[in-house]
Write a protein that holds these residues in place. Structure first.
Motif, PDB file in Angstrom:
ATOM      1  N   UNK A 183       0.866  -1.183   0.000  1.00 57.86           N
ATOM      2  CA  UNK A 183       0.000   0.000   0.000  1.00 57.86           C
ATOM      3  C   UNK A 183       0.900   1.229   0.000  1.00 57.86           C
ATOM      4  N   UNK A 184       0.832   2.011  -1.069  1.00 57.02           N
ATOM      5  CA  UNK A 184       1.665   3.202  -1.222  1.00 57.02           C
ATOM      6  C   UNK A 184       0.755   4.423  -1.240  1.00 57.02           C
ATOM      7  N   UNK A 185       1.003   5.373  -0.326  1.00 63.94           N
ATOM      8  CA  UNK A 185       0.037   6.435  -0.045  1.00 63.94           C
ATOM      9  C   UNK A 185       0.685   7.805  -0.165  1.00 63.94           C
ATOM     10  N   UNK A 186      -0.080   8.761  -0.673  1.00 66.56           N
ATOM     11  CA  UNK A 186       0.304  10.169  -0.595  1.00 66.56           C
ATOM     12  C   UNK A 186      -0.872  10.946  -0.023  1.00 66.56           C
ATOM     13  N   UNK A 187      -0.558  11.855   0.876  1.00 71.55           N
ATOM     14  CA  UNK A 187      -1.581  12.726   1.462  1.00 71.55           C
ATOM     15  C   UNK A 187      -1.041  13.368   2.721  1.00 71.55           C
ATOM     16  N   UNK A 188      -1.497  14.558   3.011  1.00 68.03           N
ATOM     17  CA  UNK A 188      -1.036  15.270   4.198  1.00 68.03           C
ATOM     18  C   UNK A 188      -2.036  15.024   5.324  1.00 68.03           C
ATOM     19  N   UNK A 189      -1.538  14.517   6.427  1.00 67.79           N
ATOM     20  CA  UNK A 189      -2.400  14.273   7.584  1.00 67.79           C
ATOM     21  C   UNK A 189      -1.561  14.331   8.846  1.00 67.79           C
ATOM     22  N   UNK A 190      -2.223  14.373   9.970  1.00 70.71           N
ATOM     23  CA  UNK A 190      -1.567  14.491  11.279  1.00 70.71           C
ATOM     24  C   UNK A 190      -0.614  15.687  11.318  1.00 70.71           C
ATOM     25  N   UNK A 191      -1.012  16.765  10.654  1.00 64.04           N
ATOM     26  CA  UNK A 191      -0.210  17.979  10.708  1.00 64.04           C
ATOM     27  C   UNK A 191       0.980  18.008   9.790  1.00 64.04           C
ATOM     28  N   UNK A 192       1.098  17.004   8.899  1.00 61.55           N
ATOM     29  CA  UNK A 192       2.250  16.945   7.993  1.00 61.55           C
ATOM     30  C   UNK A 192       1.952  17.716   6.713  1.00 61.55           C
ATOM     31  N   UNK A 193       2.902  18.545   6.282  1.00 63.24           N
ATOM     32  CA  UNK A 193       2.751  19.242   4.998  1.00 63.24           C
ATOM     33  C   UNK A 193       4.042  19.155   4.201  1.00 63.24           C
ATOM     34  N   UNK A 194       4.796  18.068   4.394  1.00 62.81           N
ATOM     35  CA  UNK A 194       6.089  17.922   3.732  1.00 62.81           C
ATOM     36  C   UNK A 194       5.977  17.868   2.218  1.00 62.81           C
ATOM     37  N   UNK A 195       7.014  18.317   1.563  1.00 61.76           N
ATOM     38  CA  UNK A 195       7.091  18.253   0.106  1.00 61.76           C
ATOM     39  C   UNK A 195       7.904  17.020  -0.258  1.00 61.76           C
TER      40      UNK A 195
END
Length: 714
Positions: free
Chosen positions: A670-682
């Motif tokens: 399972x390969x995921x992209x998305x900002x959650x738990x306060x993460x906004x990394x590039x």
């Protein structure tokens, strides 16, 4: 005269018209023993010469004879070959090695031949003879107390004159002994430039006797080895050492940017009359240390307040007999500057082909992991031309240390240094027919010319890993035969760890809301797979995207959005066995610190983004992480890049042990992209998953494994 034992075989030449479609360079016909970089022209003979010792004849008028004899001794030491004590005659079981100058050969060109009883080398310069010895080093094989070399004729010269490695010692000090060891190893692959980035915001590493405050630790970052610097005598010694290895040293005094340590120490900005005066003192002392042709003055990433700063300093440096190198993009350069091009992938700036230039685009290994970094480098085209000329000088592979390190040896561990350095050496020596952005972020499809060229190269790369890098960090294993089916993206609606149907059942298709998702009809190849490359995001914080920059099989499907994708393969094992799994998700996409990547995994998770992996239906448990996931607070707000990395990257942490059953083993990711738990990394959208053998430092392939990407339901 010895009898020549060459069969009439086709000559391999760099751009042979008979080679068919060529993406990089023609596939070598002569691949054993493995040669890196592969020579320009090779004719393989029938048979081999066997011997127990070597008798050396080096013409007294060959250039820098003593240095070449020292290098010859290193070849013998590594190979275990004894030198025959007989000076007037060749003893039984002895082969003659002859080095003779040839005034008709220019530059780094050399010719060598191996025949019955004789190895002959001709060149017109020290560099030509040095290069020939590196090829001879790799031609030698050993069988108990006997040595052998294939009958061969080689005519060789580089596609590009300048082939270098840059070390960012300004941000992280590396000891002279450590640098020498690195240069000793890469010189064997015909790397001929060491670019030292000596000054930066964290520290100034070059001793300036007229201004000792520059190297005073009081003005350096406390986290970056304050007060560590190179004395002028140490640098002179390093320059002399490198010269014996056919390596010139290019110093970089970064001006006027990246100069906070200068400002603190001198109590003035570089862009002042006082700053310019001090820098002229610096140049005066530096040019006496570095006798080479080039002097790098940086000039990028800075707001220019003194409009004539760059022209004035460039003119002063040229007045010392040096050719000025500047970063591009960078300060206002003139037509006489050499551009070191870095900005195509990171800021979208194309190189100026009308200028003299050195290419670093795509060669930054602080952005790379070991597996995908190798094919990223392999498919570059230095200077965007097949071969160098008076403007296309060559390329440099930078090792930036924006992020802090726990020790200098981490340069070899958390950077894919040697796998990428050898790949870089191959590419910049041979040149490349094309530049393939479509292969920077994924391997070519199986059966294509590009796939064939890469598969052959990684065979040679693995051979060198096992022969010359035992006990040395070299986290690369062959991957061209691995294949995956991909499906997605499923809409996780902002919940990255959401589970979808592929985790419960492998089917031909899946419903996701009002969409039907099916497995891609084309498999993707490699152990390291990008769903979407970091550089496609360009600068998502400013809503800037370049989805076609380094495209992937999934680029059109995922666009610039978030989601969950699945990857599936079947591994056929010839027996039940315990192996190790090299596995990582998204990960540390910039050793420039954590700020260009996802946050580190939480305990019990494989990554902060919610990805996972199953083997034969059972979740593979992640290790216990020796770190905590740090929040990113932005530049100057906590500086996450000051916390050294530990196990954040898949290729510099221990792999996990797994059991393969005899027959078919299914792997689901399972390969995921998305900002959650306060993460906004590039960051990129990526996974790497490869069964490996591992002895604590050295990786190898698990023999006998076969891969089938087709889902069972199809």
């Amino acid at each position: 005269m010895p009898v020549w034992c060459f069969a009439i075989l086709p000559v391999y030449s760099l751009w042979s018209a008979h080679a068919g479609e060529v993406v990089t360079a023609p596939v070598p016909e002569f691949s054993s023993p493995a040669l890196i970089p592969y020579p320009a022209q090779v004719t393989r003979g029938t048979g081999e010469v066997r011997f127990k010792s070597v008798h050396v004849y080096a013409s007294p008028d060959i250039p820098r004879r003593d240095d070449l004899m020292r290098e010859m001794e290193d070849v013998f030491r590594m190979s275990g070959i004894p030198v025959s004590p007989e000076r007037d005659r060749i003893a039984e079981g002895c082969v003659a090695w002859e080095l003779r100058p040839d005034a008709g050969m220019q530059g780094e060109r050399y010719v060598l031949s191996v025949s019955q009883g004789k190895v002959a080398v001709r060149a017109g310069s020290f560099s030509g003879f040095f290069n020939a010895l590196q090829t001879l080093r790799q031609l030698i094989s050993r069988e108990e107390d006997e040595f052998f070399m294939p009958f061969v004729q080689i005519s060789d010269e580089p596609a590009f004159a300048l082939r270098g490695v840059m070390l960012d010692v300004g941000r992280y000090y590396m000891s002279p002994a450590f640098i020498k060891e690195m240069m000793r190893r890469v010189s064997r692959y015909k790397i001929n430039v060491l670019h030292l980035h000596l000054t930066d915001d964290p520290a100034w590493r070059l001793e300036v006797k007229k201004h000792p405050a520059l190297t005073d630790g009081a003005f350096h970052w406390k986290s970056r080895q304050p007060g560590r610097f190179y004395t002028q005598e140490q640098l002179k010694d390093l320059v002399e050492y490198c010269a014996r290895l056919n390596i010139q040293v290019i110093p970089e005094i970064d001006m006027p940017g990246h100069s906070r340590s200068f400002t603190r120490a001198m109590n003035t900005d570089m862009q002042t009359e006082e700053g310019v005066s001090i820098l002229k003192d610096v140049v005066d002392e530096a040019v006496s240390i570095f006798p080479g042709r080039y002097f790098h003055m940086g000039s990028d990433e800075v707001h220019m307040t003194m409009k004539d700063f760059v022209p004035r300093m460039a003119e002063y440096i040229r007045g010392k007999g040096k050719e000025v190198v500047v970063w591009s993009p960078g300060g206002p350069h003139d037509k006489d500057s050499v551009l070191m091009c870095w900005g195509e992938s990171e800021v979208g700036v194309r190189m100026d082909k009308e200028m003299k230039r050195i290419d670093s685009n795509g060669f930054y290994i602080d952005w790379a992991d070991s597996q995908s970094g190798v094919y990223q480098v392999f498919f570059q085209q230095p200077c965007e031309v097949p071969r160098g000329d008076e403007k296309a000088l060559g390329a440099v592979m930078p090792v930036w240390c924006d992020g802090n390190l726990s020790s200098e040896k981490r340069v070899l561990e958390q950077y894919p240094f040697y796998p990428c350095a050898l790949t870089f050496a191959e590419r910049v020596w041979r040149g490349s027919s094309t530049k393939r952005k479509d292969y920077m972020a994924q391997l070519p499809p199986r059966g294509t010319a590009g796939w064939t060229e890469f598969r052959e190269f990684e065979e040679r790369l693995a051979s060198h890993r096992d022969s010359f890098f035992r006990g040395v960090p070299f986290a690369y294993v062959k991957q061209a035969d691995m294949a995956w089916s991909l499906v997605g993206p499923f809409d996780h609606r902002g919940r990255n760890d959401m589970s979808f149907e592929p985790e419960r059942k492998i089917a031909v298709s899946y419903r996701d809301g009002d969409r039907i998702l099916t497995w891609k009809g084309t498999p993707v190849y490699g152990g390291a797979v990008h769903i979407r490359h970091l550089f496609a995001m360009f600068n998502m914080h400013r809503n800037q995207y370049r989805l076609d920059h380094w495209p992937t099989l999934m680029s059109e499907d995922v666009g610039k959005g978030a989601g969950t994708c699945y990857a599936l393969t079947s591994i056929r094992s010839p027996r039940e066995q315990e192996v190790w799994l090299m596995f990582g998700l998204n990960g540390m996409w910039g050793h420039s610190g954590g700020y260009r990547s996802a946050r580190a995994p939480e305990q019990g998770s494989w990554d902060f983004s919610g990805g996972d992996v199953w083997l034969n239906g059972k979740r593979v448990k992640p290790p216990k992480w020796p770190f905590k996931s740090l929040p990113w607070g932005g530049w100057g707000k906590g500086r996450i890049e000051e916390a050294p990395l530990t196990w954040e990257g898949y290729f510099f942490r221990p792999p996990v042990k797994v059991k393969l059953r005899k027959g078919v083993n299914r792997v689901l990711i399972r390969s995921v992209f998305g900002h959650w738990k306060g993460d906004s990394g590039q960051r990129g959208w990526f996974f790497c998953c490869i069964p490996v053998l591992w002895d604590g430092i050295h990786y190898r392939e698990v023999p006998g494994l076969e891969y089938d990407p087709v889902p069972d339901a199809r």
